[in-house]
Design a protein around this motif. Structure first.
Motif, short mmCIF file in Angstrom:
data_model
loop_
_atom_site.label_atom_id
_atom_site.label_comp_id
_atom_site.label_asym_id
_atom_site.label_seq_id
_atom_site.Cartn_x
_atom_site.Cartn_y
_atom_site.Cartn_z
N ILE A 65 -15.46 -3.29 -14.97
CA ILE A 65 -14.59 -4.48 -14.92
C ILE A 65 -13.13 -4.07 -15.06
CG2 ILE A 65 -13.99 -6.62 -16.12
CD1 ILE A 65 -16.93 -6.88 -16.90
N TYR A 66 -12.85 -3.16 -16.00
CA TYR A 66 -11.48 -2.71 -16.21
C TYR A 66 -10.93 -2.00 -14.97
CZ TYR A 66 -7.58 -0.06 -18.16
OH TYR A 66 -6.34 0.49 -18.39
N THR A 67 -11.75 -1.14 -14.36
CA THR A 67 -11.32 -0.43 -13.16
C THR A 67 -11.09 -1.39 -12.01
OG1 THR A 67 -12.61 1.50 -13.85
CG2 THR A 67 -11.93 1.41 -11.55
N ASN A 68 -11.97 -2.38 -11.86
CA ASN A 68 -11.82 -3.36 -10.80
C ASN A 68 -10.53 -4.17 -10.97
OD1 ASN A 68 -12.89 -4.89 -8.47
ND2 ASN A 68 -13.04 -6.56 -9.94
N GLU A 69 -10.21 -4.53 -12.21
CA GLU A 69 -8.98 -5.28 -12.47
C GLU A 69 -7.75 -4.41 -12.17
OE1 GLU A 69 -9.35 -6.48 -16.49
OE2 GLU A 69 -10.64 -8.20 -16.05
N MET A 70 -7.81 -3.13 -12.53
CA MET A 70 -6.69 -2.24 -12.24
C MET A 70 -6.47 -2.09 -10.74
SD MET A 70 -6.98 0.85 -15.03
CE MET A 70 -5.65 1.68 -14.19
N VAL A 71 -7.58 -1.92 -10.00
CA VAL A 71 -7.47 -1.78 -8.54
C VAL A 71 -6.90 -3.05 -7.92
CG1 VAL A 71 -8.80 -1.51 -6.41
CG2 VAL A 71 -9.31 -0.07 -8.39
N ASN A 72 -7.38 -4.21 -8.38
CA ASN A 72 -6.87 -5.47 -7.84
C ASN A 72 -5.38 -5.65 -8.14
OD1 ASN A 72 -9.37 -6.17 -6.81
ND2 ASN A 72 -9.97 -7.34 -8.62
N ASP A 73 -4.98 -5.29 -9.37
CA ASP A 73 -3.56 -5.40 -9.72
C ASP A 73 -2.70 -4.47 -8.87
OD1 ASP A 73 -4.25 -7.25 -11.62
OD2 ASP A 73 -4.21 -5.84 -13.30
N GLU A 74 -3.21 -3.27 -8.64
CA GLU A 74 -2.45 -2.31 -7.85
C GLU A 74 -2.34 -2.76 -6.40
OE1 GLU A 74 -0.14 1.09 -7.25
OE2 GLU A 74 -0.81 0.07 -9.08
N VAL A 75 -3.45 -3.26 -5.84
CA VAL A 75 -3.42 -3.77 -4.47
C VAL A 75 -2.47 -4.95 -4.34
CG1 VAL A 75 -4.80 -4.89 -2.68
CG2 VAL A 75 -5.74 -2.94 -3.91
N THR A 76 -2.50 -5.84 -5.32
CA THR A 76 -1.59 -7.00 -5.31
C THR A 76 -0.15 -6.54 -5.39
OG1 THR A 76 -3.28 -8.36 -6.38
CG2 THR A 76 -1.01 -9.15 -6.46
N ARG A 77 0.13 -5.56 -6.25
CA ARG A 77 1.50 -5.05 -6.37
C ARG A 77 1.99 -4.44 -5.08
NH1 ARG A 77 4.17 -0.57 -7.01
NH2 ARG A 77 2.26 0.67 -6.84
N ILE A 78 1.10 -3.69 -4.40
CA ILE A 78 1.51 -3.03 -3.15
C ILE A 78 1.75 -4.08 -2.06
CG2 ILE A 78 0.71 -1.50 -1.33
CD1 ILE A 78 -0.79 0.09 -3.45
N MET A 79 0.87 -5.09 -1.99
CA MET A 79 1.00 -6.10 -0.94
C MET A 79 2.22 -6.99 -1.15
SD MET A 79 -2.99 -7.23 -0.37
CE MET A 79 -2.50 -8.37 0.95
N THR A 80 2.60 -7.22 -2.40
CA THR A 80 3.75 -8.09 -2.68
C THR A 80 5.06 -7.31 -2.80
OG1 THR A 80 3.25 -7.95 -5.06
CG2 THR A 80 2.30 -9.82 -3.82
N SER A 81 4.97 -5.99 -2.75
CA SER A 81 6.19 -5.19 -2.88
C SER A 81 7.05 -5.36 -1.64
CB SER A 81 5.83 -3.72 -3.08
OG SER A 81 7.00 -2.93 -3.11
N PRO A 82 8.34 -5.54 -1.78
CA PRO A 82 9.20 -5.70 -0.60
C PRO A 82 9.29 -4.45 0.24
CG PRO A 82 10.52 -5.50 -2.62
CD PRO A 82 9.08 -5.64 -3.04
N GLU A 83 8.99 -3.31 -0.35
CA GLU A 83 9.02 -2.06 0.41
C GLU A 83 7.79 -1.94 1.31
OE1 GLU A 83 9.36 1.06 -2.39
OE2 GLU A 83 11.31 0.39 -3.18
#
Length: 271
Positions: A253-271
């Motif tokens: 669960i912890y790993t899945n949440e980390m992956v989802n947060d990282e994917v969300t950060r990358i997709m919402t990053s202006p870069e």
């Protein structure tokens, strides 16, 4: 082959079959009186026969255990590194003690009978009771002492609680029209959302508490049997016990949440 199954079923049965006539056979043949006449005490006779029979089973099991370990090293990724040798040694010692327990049970039963037939029947009954009956009954007894609602009932309770709190809030604050949809619970006032979430979390916490209590009681009752105690010890040493499974699920669960947060950060990053 499953080492736990082999030890708790086959090896324990072998210990019973080796010990059920340890003393009663000597009575049946009439040789026990002859041994007692030769200034041999009852304790020395029993100790000699007990240690001799137990040692023969230990030697056979040790040979099979070494073959099993060799097969693991040759055909699986298991390696003797880190704490693995210590865990394997503890598994081996535990198995020897487990064999000694069942050999002692058969020997004790043998001392109460004059013929082998009733000793065999009672020994096999004790084996069935300890190996199969007691570990299985523990779960049923725990369910009777600690009642745990089904997940479906818990979900229904949460829905009814949310609807009740929302209906009560609507009656008390008819002027509040700020509502929005909530997945699984219909429309809800935004001002009442925190109160409803706290009530639902309390229901979930109570369900988890009862589930853990039932699991602990099941474990305690199962350990009345030597098979139950050995099963939990084997599982702990092998790293696949209940607590290990829970930690593994938490890590997923912890790993899945980390992956989802990282994917969300990358997709919402202006870069």
């Amino acid at each position: 082959p499953d080492l736990l199954f082999v030890v708790k079923v086959l090896v324990s049965l072998l210990a019973i079959l080796f010990s059920f006539n340890l003393i009663c056979q000597e009575r049946e043949r009439g040789t026990l009186k002859l041994m007692l006449v030769n200034n041999a005490s009852r304790g020395s006779i029993f100790a000699g026969k007990f240690l001799g029979g137990l040692t023969s089973i230990w030697i056979a099991f040790t040979t099979a255990f070494l073959i099993y370990l060799l097969a693991l090293l040759m055909f699986t990724p298991v390696t003797l590194q880190g704490e693995v040798p210590a865990r394997i040694s503890m598994l081996y010692v535990t198995s020897l003690l487990f064999i000694a327990v069942f050999f002692s049970i058969g020997s004790a039963i043998s001392a109460f009978f004059r013929t082998s037939a009733p000793s065999l029947i009672i020994s096999l009954f004790a084996w069935l009771l300890l190996v199969f009956a007691l570990p299985g009954i523990s779960s049923l007894l725990a369910q009777q002492f600690v009642q745990v609602d089904s997940p479906q009932k818990v979900a229904r309770m949460k829905l009814e609680k949310a609807q009740e709190l929302e209906r009560k809030y609507t009656e008390e604050h008819p002027e509040d029209t700020n509502v929005s949809n909530t997945a699984g619970y219909g429309r809800r006032h935004d001002a009442n959302r925190e109160n409803v979430n706290a009530a639902l979390a309390k229901i979930d916490a109570e369900y988890v508490r009862k589930k853990e209590l039932q699991m602990q009681l099941t474990t305690t009752l199962a350990r009345v049997s030597p098979v139950g105690s050995m099963t939990y010890l084997y599982s702990s040493l092998a790293g696949n016990g209940i607590n290990d499974v829970i930690r593994y699920q938490d890590d997923l669960i912890y790993t899945n949440e980390m992956v989802n947060d990282e994917v969300t950060r990358i997709m919402t990053s202006p870069e």
